[in-house]
Design an enzyme around this catalytic site. Structure first.
Site, short mmCIF file in Angstrom:
data_model
loop_
_atom_site.label_atom_id
_atom_site.label_comp_id
_atom_site.label_asym_id
_atom_site.label_seq_id
_atom_site.Cartn_x
_atom_site.Cartn_y
_atom_site.Cartn_z
N ASP A 62 27.52 77.97 15.99
CA ASP A 62 26.85 78.89 16.64
C ASP A 62 25.65 79.22 16.36
O ASP A 62 25.05 79.30 14.99
CB ASP A 62 27.82 80.25 16.11
CG ASP A 62 27.25 81.72 16.59
OD1 ASP A 62 26.23 81.54 17.61
OD2 ASP A 62 27.67 82.79 16.57
N VAL A 63 24.48 79.19 17.20
CA VAL A 63 23.07 79.01 16.96
C VAL A 63 22.77 80.28 16.39
O VAL A 63 21.67 80.34 15.70
CB VAL A 63 22.18 78.85 18.17
CG1 VAL A 63 22.39 77.36 18.72
CG2 VAL A 63 22.60 79.83 19.30
N SER A 141 13.78 82.17 31.32
CA SER A 141 14.45 82.33 32.61
C SER A 141 13.39 83.21 33.44
O SER A 141 12.51 83.85 32.74
CB SER A 141 15.80 83.32 32.61
OG SER A 141 16.11 83.88 33.61
N TYR A 154 19.42 90.69 28.46
CA TYR A 154 19.13 89.28 28.72
C TYR A 154 17.78 88.99 29.14
O TYR A 154 17.17 88.21 28.65
CB TYR A 154 20.07 89.01 30.12
CG TYR A 154 19.73 87.45 30.42
CD1 TYR A 154 20.49 86.44 29.57
CD2 TYR A 154 19.14 87.24 31.55
CE1 TYR A 154 20.37 85.23 30.16
CE2 TYR A 154 18.83 85.84 31.92
CZ TYR A 154 19.47 84.88 31.22
OH TYR A 154 19.52 83.52 31.62
N VAL A 187 20.27 78.55 38.99
CA VAL A 187 20.98 77.11 38.66
C VAL A 187 22.69 77.15 38.94
O VAL A 187 23.09 78.11 38.34
CB VAL A 187 20.57 76.35 37.62
CG1 VAL A 187 21.11 74.89 37.63
CG2 VAL A 187 19.06 76.59 37.42
N1 NAD Z 1 22.45 79.05 35.35
C1 NAD Z 1 21.21 79.71 35.67
O1 NAD Z 1 21.06 80.03 36.83
C2 NAD Z 1 20.40 80.23 34.65
C3 NAD Z 1 19.02 80.70 34.92
C4 NAD Z 1 18.08 81.12 34.25
C5 NAD Z 1 18.28 80.71 32.86
N2 NAD Z 1 19.39 80.00 32.33
C6 NAD Z 1 19.40 79.48 31.08
O2 NAD Z 1 19.70 78.47 30.93
C7 NAD Z 1 20.49 78.02 29.72
C8 NAD Z 1 21.91 77.28 30.08
O3 NAD Z 1 22.54 77.99 31.22
P1 NAD Z 1 23.38 77.41 31.99
O4 NAD Z 1 23.59 78.09 33.17
O5 NAD Z 1 23.94 76.08 31.67
O6 NAD Z 1 24.67 78.28 31.09
P2 NAD Z 1 26.42 77.73 30.67
O7 NAD Z 1 27.10 79.07 30.25
O8 NAD Z 1 26.98 76.77 31.62
O9 NAD Z 1 26.33 76.79 29.42
C9 NAD Z 1 25.62 77.50 28.18
C10 NAD Z 1 26.17 76.85 27.13
O10 NAD Z 1 25.80 77.39 25.92
C11 NAD Z 1 26.91 77.59 24.98
N3 NAD Z 1 26.54 78.69 24.29
C12 NAD Z 1 26.72 79.93 24.19
N4 NAD Z 1 26.58 80.78 23.13
C13 NAD Z 1 26.29 79.83 22.27
C14 NAD Z 1 26.10 79.82 20.79
N5 NAD Z 1 26.00 81.21 20.11
N6 NAD Z 1 25.73 78.86 19.98
C15 NAD Z 1 26.01 77.75 20.58
N7 NAD Z 1 26.20 77.68 22.05
C16 NAD Z 1 26.37 78.70 22.74
C17 NAD Z 1 28.16 77.92 25.77
O11 NAD Z 1 29.23 77.48 25.12
C18 NAD Z 1 27.80 76.86 26.98
O12 NAD Z 1 28.43 75.68 26.78
C19 NAD Z 1 20.82 79.37 29.09
O13 NAD Z 1 19.88 79.77 28.23
C20 NAD Z 1 20.57 80.41 30.37
O14 NAD Z 1 20.28 81.77 29.85
C21 NAD Z 1 20.18 79.76 33.37
#
Ligand code: NAD
Length: 262
Positions: A62-63, A141, A154, A187
């Protein structure tokens, strides 16, 4: 390639989505890759599917947990002895109106999205500094660049991360460590599927000049560029990878629709 000549990247939140795509990109470019995620089983499955035990290390962690992060970095040091790139990608999204955002949700979003990158960056500095430098990329984001509804926790966490990016860039330059951000637009990942209804998806298509969601690989390309020597003079920047979403500002979808249809 000997352990000491192979470059090494750590990607957090790498069990799926953007993080897994970034990890694959580093792997394809010859890096050793530490993949860290809170979902231990999913992480084990994803790392095993990569089929590269020689060059990968799975770190269930957990980060937001300082002790767990310290242990994960100790493991990276034992296994690889170096760290060249850190991608702070792990994040959680709670989209809710202010009055429905619980104190616990607020604290958790800030802990994962902002404190997590702070802890990982601190742990990365000694490893990077030892070998003359490195690169950190924080995944922010568009929600951190401009305000929207439902995103007090967020959006604020991501705006904080964008500022932490600049702060660290200024402080860590003397160690040869560059720090940049990538701000994704929507995404199509599990996170987006969980929080974007069909109506929201249609609205995004209207509001985004390129008229579509981004692909995980398109994000990975930008992250990899910022970590590579090709970006050797770039630090303290947040690059929006968003199909023009941020540039469009208020947008006027009707006019864009007229242009498309006309
Ligand atoms: N998908 C989008 O549209 C989008 C848009 C803007 C920003 N983002 C950002 O991109 C990043 C990745 O998003 P994604 O869409 O691939 O999300 P996702 O939920 O598919 O993947 C996120 C990963 O982070 C892991 N995670 C969550 N909390 C954690 C913790 N405390 N410690 C370690 N790992 C943890 C999850 O288990 C998951 O595998 C995130 O920071 C998200 O905020 C995503």
């Amino acid at each position: 390639m000997s352990a000491s000549s192979q470059k090494v990247a750590l990607v957090t939140g790498a069990a799926r989505g953007i993080g897994l795509a970034v990890a694959k990109h580093f792997l394809a470019d010859g890096f050793g890759v530490a993949l860290l995620d809170i979902e231990g089983d999913l992480l084990a499955k994803s790392v095993s599917e990569l089929g590269r035990p020689d060059s990968t290390l799975a770190l269930p962690c957990d980060v937001a947990d300082a002790n767990a992060v310290a242990a994960a970095f100790a493991e990276i040091e034992r296994r690889f002895g170096r760290l060249d790139a850190l991608v702070n990608n792990a994040g959680v999204a709670v989209f809710a109106p202010l009055m429905e955002t619980s104190n616990a949700d607020w604290s958790r979003v800030l802990a994962v999205n902002l404190t997590g990158p702070f802890l990982c960056a601190k742990a990365a500095v000694p490893l990077m500094r030892n070998r003359g430098g490195g690169a950190i990329v924080n995944i922010t984001s568009i929600s951190g660049l401009r305000a929207s509804t439902l995103r007090s926790a967020y959006g604020t966490s991501k705006a904080g991360l964008a500022h932490l990016t600049k702060q660290l860039a200024v402080e860590l330059a003397e160690f040869g460590i560059r720090v940049n951000g990538v701000a994704p637009g929507p995404v199509d990942t599990a996170m987006a599927k969980a929080v974007h209804s069909p109506a929201i998806r249609a609205d995004y298509h209207d509001a985004i000049p390129l008229n579509r969601y981004g692909l995980e690989e398109e994000l990975a390309e930008a992250v990899f560029f910022l970590c590579s020597d090709r970006a050797s003079y770039v630090t303290g920047q947040v690059l929006a990878v968003d199909g023009g979403f941020d540039a469009a500002g208020i947008g006027l979808p009707t006019l864009r629709g007229a242009r498309r249809n006309g």
